[in-house]
Design a protein around this motif. Structure first.
Motif, PDB file in Angstrom:
ATOM      1  N   ILE A  40     -36.245  -2.821  64.380  1.00 31.74           N
ATOM      2  CA  ILE A  40     -36.481  -1.460  63.715  1.00 31.74           C
ATOM      3  C   ILE A  40     -36.691  -0.334  64.579  1.00 31.74           C
ATOM      4  O   ILE A  40     -36.112   0.609  64.324  1.00 31.74           O
ATOM      5  N   ASP A  41     -37.051  -0.703  65.802  1.00 33.88           N
ATOM      6  CA  ASP A  41     -37.374   0.132  66.670  1.00 33.88           C
ATOM      7  C   ASP A  41     -36.033   0.751  67.412  1.00 33.88           C
ATOM      8  O   ASP A  41     -35.847   1.864  67.500  1.00 33.88           O
ATOM      9  N   LEU A  42     -35.073  -0.678  67.657  1.00 38.89           N
ATOM     10  CA  LEU A  42     -33.884  -0.006  68.179  1.00 38.89           C
ATOM     11  C   LEU A  42     -32.970   0.767  67.663  1.00 38.89           C
ATOM     12  O   LEU A  42     -32.086   1.319  67.893  1.00 38.89           O
ATOM     13  N   ARG A  43     -33.262   0.728  66.095  1.00 43.20           N
ATOM     14  CA  ARG A  43     -32.216   1.315  64.909  1.00 43.20           C
ATOM     15  C   ARG A  43     -33.056   2.551  64.515  1.00 43.20           C
ATOM     16  O   ARG A  43     -32.467   3.118  63.571  1.00 43.20           O
ATOM     17  N   LYS A  44     -33.777   3.020  65.101  1.00 45.01           N
ATOM     18  CA  LYS A  44     -34.863   3.928  64.472  1.00 45.01           C
ATOM     19  C   LYS A  44     -33.917   5.502  64.148  1.00 45.01           C
ATOM     20  O   LYS A  44     -34.358   6.028  63.266  1.00 45.01           O
ATOM     21  N   SER A  45     -32.881   5.687  64.884  1.00 45.22           N
ATOM     22  CA  SER A  45     -32.191   6.633  64.708  1.00 45.22           C
ATOM     23  C   SER A  45     -30.973   6.594  63.664  1.00 45.22           C
ATOM     24  O   SER A  45     -30.139   7.696  63.321  1.00 45.22           O
ATOM     25  N   LYS A  76     -44.183  -0.380  59.455  1.00 45.42           N
ATOM     26  CA  LYS A  76     -43.668   0.030  60.759  1.00 45.42           C
ATOM     27  C   LYS A  76     -42.601   0.932  60.304  1.00 45.42           C
ATOM     28  O   LYS A  76     -42.181   2.121  60.888  1.00 45.42           O
ATOM     29  N   ILE A  77     -41.874   0.523  59.138  1.00 50.39           N
ATOM     30  CA  ILE A  77     -40.768   1.373  58.438  1.00 50.39           C
ATOM     31  C   ILE A  77     -41.565   2.767  58.135  1.00 50.39           C
ATOM     32  O   ILE A  77     -40.709   3.775  58.472  1.00 50.39           O
ATOM     33  N   LEU A 257     -29.752   0.881  56.056  1.00 49.96           N
ATOM     34  CA  LEU A 257     -29.728  -0.103  57.296  1.00 49.96           C
ATOM     35  C   LEU A 257     -30.087  -1.421  57.000  1.00 49.96           C
ATOM     36  O   LEU A 257     -31.154  -1.520  56.106  1.00 49.96           O
ATOM     37  N   GLY A 258     -29.529  -2.277  57.815  1.00 46.48           N
ATOM     38  CA  GLY A 258     -29.877  -3.625  57.502  1.00 46.48           C
ATOM     39  C   GLY A 258     -30.498  -4.322  58.649  1.00 46.48           C
ATOM     40  O   GLY A 258     -29.947  -4.337  59.737  1.00 46.48           O
TER      41      GLY A 258
END
Length: 377
Positions: A40-45, A76-77, A257-258
């Motif tokens: 989730i952190d890595l895909r935040k953008s 987190k989301i 986003l998956g």
């Protein structure tokens, strides 16, 4: 609007028909959860400033997760993304996981919708497809869910081997006793690389005739419409204002986003991607701060065909205005021309600028859609 899908890839038991990515080895769930939270952190953008109106926990069997861990994902989301105050947060649940304490804890952790995988209220059906719960488990689970949640869905399967209209009538009427705001019902499909596929190929299981599957489908439509359910998509029925936000997002072409191994993502424009289908390699790559996924770029033709396929499955139909705005005028002109024969045969009809499948032809809507697909233009 956009959605986030969390794919938890573990199950206690493998259903014979399922071709989703999962593992029945539960040894490294903790490491998987840590990796998914990090993804989730890595895909935040990925979704930019899109407003998130749906968070959906699927799998696999996400009800194996503790309510506390589910709450961690939600927090987190909400911390990282632009989440709507009215976001729909759905958890897919197995009947055997629905203790009263667990349901209350889920509510405390902001889950506001459940999707219960009943499939059938007959033990012989459940045994045949290797479900872990019993018919009585499903009944008890629904009693508890109805007392706890005001928004929930029941999943049922029609066209099961050896089924008939009487069994199907019992399944539907049993479900209706609980007044579910939403019902999803899918025809049994024999997918490659499944136990069911081997059973059918070996002659160990006999499928029912397609005409009987169709009879069950139309019986369901007629019964649920009489009970004031809106058949808003081929396989989905809901009371007004209880349509699945997650489902509607997919069919409208909204970005999503998956998260998790095998999870799919779509940027809402022209790129679709899917994570690696290997739990151990997924964990390893996330630990190394790497995202391993395949990606495809959708052409205008691909986007047109997707809009046709998804649109014809919904009560909204295919909007010429949407095609003109998203793809171009000539694609809308192409649809008007290629649909003429099906309109004359009463398989399709126009309502203002939207093209719809007639009720009599709903069961063959996918075949009709393929006739409208663009090959070359």
């Amino acid at each position: 609007m956009a959605g986030i899908y969390i794919h938890f890839p573990f199950c206690k038991k493998a259903c014979t028909y399922c071709n989703f990515h999962f593992s029945t080895s539960l040894n490294y769930q903790k490491t998987m959860v840590e990796s998914m939270l990090k993804e989730i952190d890595l895909r935040k953008s990925y979704l930019g400033e899109e407003l998130i109106d749906s968070i959906y926990f699927g799998g696999g069997s996400p009800s194996l997760l503790s309510a506390k861990l589910i709450g961690e994902f939600i927090l987190k989301i909400k911390k990282i993304f632009n989440v709507s105050e009215t976001v729909e947060i759905t958890l897919e649940m197995n009947p055997d996981d629905s203790s009263t304490d667990y349901l209350l804890e889920l509510k405390e952790n902001k889950v506001n919708r459940l999707s219960l995988g009943v499939q059938s209220f007959f033990d012989d059906d459940l045994k045949l497809i290797n479900r872990i719960h019993s018919a009585n488990d499903a009944i008890e689970s629904l009693n508890k869910i109805k007392d706890t949640f005001n928004n929930f869905s029941i999943d049922l399967i029609y066209g099961l081997p050896y089924s008939d209209i009487q069994k199907w009538e019992y399944n539907l009427k049993t479900a209706l006793k609980f007044e579910p705001p939403h019902i999803s019902s899918y025809a049994l499909t024999v997918e490659n690389k499944t136990v069911l596929k081997k059973q059918v190929d070996n002659g160990n299981i006999l499928l029912i005739d397609e005409s009987l599957v169709e009879e069950q489908y139309f019986y369901m439509i007629d019964l649920l419409e009489k009970k004031n359910y809106d058949n808003y998509e081929f396989s989905n029925f809901a009371f007004p204002k209880k349509h699945s936000v997650n489902n509607n997002g997919y069919w409208k072409g909204n970005p999503y986003l998956g998260i998790g191994p095998s999870a799919h993502s779509f940027n809402g424009k022209n790129k679709r991607s899917w994570n690696l289908k290997n739990n151990k390699l997924y964990i390893k790559s996330i630990k190394e701060n790497k995202l391993l996924f395949d990606e495809e770029k959708l052409s205008l033709k691909d986007r047109f065909n997707e809009i046709v396929m998804t649109g014809l499955r919904t009560s909204s139909g295919i909007s010429l205005k949407t095609i003109r705005e998203k793809i171009g005028d000539r694609y809308a002109d192409f649809l008007e021309k290629t649909s003429e024969k099906r309109v004359i045969s009463n398989d399709l009809y126009w309502d203002a600028d939207s093209l719809h499948v007639s009720k009599k032809s709903k069961f063959i809507s996918d075949g009709i859609a393929s006739d409208l697909f663009l090959i070359n233009l």
